[in-house]
Design an enzyme around this catalytic site. Structure first.
Site, PDB file in Angstrom:
ATOM      1  N   GLY A 184       0.144  16.037   7.628  1.00 56.88           N
ATOM      2  CA  GLY A 184      -0.782  17.162   7.499  1.00 56.88           C
ATOM      3  C   GLY A 184      -1.935  16.807   6.594  1.00 56.88           C
ATOM      4  N   CYS A 185      -2.526  17.811   5.973  1.00 56.82           N
ATOM      5  CA  CYS A 185      -3.637  17.584   5.056  1.00 56.82           C
ATOM      6  C   CYS A 185      -3.236  16.576   3.993  1.00 56.82           C
ATOM      7  CB  CYS A 185      -4.061  18.900   4.405  1.00 56.82           C
ATOM      8  SG  CYS A 185      -5.372  18.743   3.176  1.00 56.82           S
ATOM      9  N   PHE A 186      -4.086  15.570   3.736  1.00 57.64           N
ATOM     10  CA  PHE A 186      -3.673  14.470   2.861  1.00 57.64           C
ATOM     11  C   PHE A 186      -3.769  14.768   1.372  1.00 57.64           C
ATOM     12  CE2 PHE A 186      -7.964  12.351   4.264  1.00 57.64           C
ATOM     13  CZ  PHE A 186      -8.704  13.353   3.640  1.00 57.64           C
TER      14      PHE A 186
END
Length: 220
Positions: A21-23
């Site tokens: 997902g979002c890093f």
């Protein structure tokens, strides 16, 4: 290619690249652990040349972890991976931008990934396990995101390590980012810095960083 870390990476260091997902959050999540030397956000898994945040193409937001397997094992990192996201909930969100992927660099990594994956089935079977090809570092504004949201502390860290690049590529940068997100307590962070485990930090820098942490906390 990744810039060289300011830490003294030994021959026994290993790298793990993954997407979940979002890093921003995973960089802070894994940055808390003893044995993790360096963290970076970036783009992997696709074929687009020179991916950027605004032009990801078929790449996914990813992180790259450099670690000492003698201090923290690949298995431990994989358990953290599967216990901190739901692959089926993110796959396909915003196309390939948010995906659950593990990238293996050799047959040993592949076998361990498959072995641990079975322990979290069936949910973990939504995770792709792909051969590593390359990793493009994300723009500086996406590195150590939570630390950057604390500009006073960021400024002090840059001052003590001489540049933002040195800070972002260091072990202490990874720990400060984890602390800024709440994955490390102030006490845990101070105790670790006091051990002087960071090869690139002098005694003077160590003292100054400790002072900065305490001064920053006293203002909150």
């Amino acid at each position: 290619m990744n810039p060289t870390s300011t830490d003294n990476l030994s021959l026994s260091s290993e790298q793990l690249t993954l997407a979940m997902g979002c890093f921003w959050n995973p960089e802070a999540l894994f940055g808390q652990f003893n044995g993790v030397i360096q963290m970076a956000t970036g783009y992997a898994g696709g074929t687009t040349t020179h991916p950027t945040y605004r032009n990801l193409g078929d790449h996914s937001e990813s992180i790259e972890i450099t670690f000492h397997p003698q201090q923290i094992s690949l298995e431990q990192l994989l358990h953290t991976f599967w216990t901190h996201h739901r692959p089926e909930a993110i796959n396909g969100y915003k196309g390939r931008q948010y995906m659950s992927i593990l990238f293996y660099r050799n047959i040993e990594q592949y076998e361990i990934m498959v072995h641990v994956q079975q322990q979290y089935a069936p949910q973990s079977l939504h995770t792709e396990i792909l051969a590593y090809t390359d990793f493009t570092r994300a723009e500086e504004r996406h590195q150590k995101y939570y630390l950057q949201r604390k500009p006073e502390l960021l400024k002090q860290g840059i001052k003590h390590l001489d540049s933002q690049e040195n800070l972002f590529h260091s072990m202490i940068g990874a720990r400060l980012n984890a602390w800024a997100k709440g994955y490390l307590s102030e006490e845990e962070l101070i105790q670790e810095v006091q051990k002087n485990e960071y090869n690139h930090i002098t005694k003077r820098q160590q003292h100054e960083i400790l002072e900065s942490i305490q001064q920053y906390s006293s203002k909150q």
